[in-house]
Design a protein around this motif. Sequence first.
Motif: not given
Length: 376
Positions: A240-263
């Motif tokens: 992780l560094n300032p250049q690649n941070a958006p790309t590396l952190l995006q999968p986590a943000m996508s997971t957190l933004s959807i509940s386990e039931k898909g909402k």
Amino acid sequence: MTIFNTLPNYQAAVAKFTESMANDADKATQNALYAEAMQTLGSDLTETLTNSNKETLEGMFASQHANKGMTATEIKFFNDIAKNVGTKNPLLLPEETVNEVFEDLVSEHPLLGAINFKNAGLRLKALVAETSGAAGWDNVFTDIKNQLDAVFTEEDFSQSKLTAFVVIPKDALQFGASWIKQFVIAQIGEAFAVALEAAVVNGDGNKKPIGLTRNLNNGTTSNGVTTFNPKTATLNLTTLNPQNAPTLLQPAMSTLSISEKGKSVAIGGSVIMLVNPSDYYALEAKFTALNVNGVYTFTLPFGIQVMQSVAVTAGTAVIFVAKRYDAYVGGGTEIKEFDQTLALDDLNLYTAKAYYFGKPKDNNVAVIATLVAQGA
């Protein structure tokens, strides 16, 4: 700096306890290390009292607690502690004192302040809701077409009883009710905060809250109690560094933004990266920049906040949505003189007990990440 940061023996004991919970040590070991930490806290405070005058220690407490005055009920209660040391009957702390302890917990401990932590008063059950749906526009007096649904579940937390030791040196009883109150609530608040933070991060659900690092779909049930297993790290942030941070952190943000039931879940401003203090400053150094005003700023993409916790295993990070973790305290706080083997001639030892509940709403509340490669 609070009074507890000045007690190195106590801080070392806390680190051993939190490490035991993170490593899933057996319950007897965890309990023994927690008891050792609480005894060390009492011993360190007693030594501080012995080695400094009353005014110095009062000043240290003042930095930990705002003096809010005392009600008549509190004055009577803490005067009775000084006068009736021999009682073995459990007593409930005055509600206003319990509220003050709760306020200190959420204001002085960032993690406990960030989660959805509520005071349930004397209740031992809480209604937890997961809402869905959306409001809709239509003509006045037409049928309601878009209902907001809420699924309520009742959570019983009577099995999650948390016990802390409270030490009052006999010499301190002469200082009066106000001083004794500060001495007591300082220890209760710190003891509860240590155990709660460890449980919010790593609790396995067996007579304690369920932690952010636990897999709600993977547990072992025995005698009606489910013990939840740890999640595995699914995100690699070792580069992780300032250049690649958006790309590396995006999968986590996508997971957190959807509940386990898909909402879909609105998570803006609510995502926290929890790291061990040993990893915090390396992370801060990478993401600190000097702005046009000559001020250093520390920022991560997507508005992710960074917090420290000794409960997080070094080399890892817990990225979670703070408002999607439910936590409650209830049932009052019971205090009783401790009359077993730990009692000492020059100390009055008490136990303080309260009931806590904590649980992520689902498995998508938190993502576990690797910060440092193994063996690095």
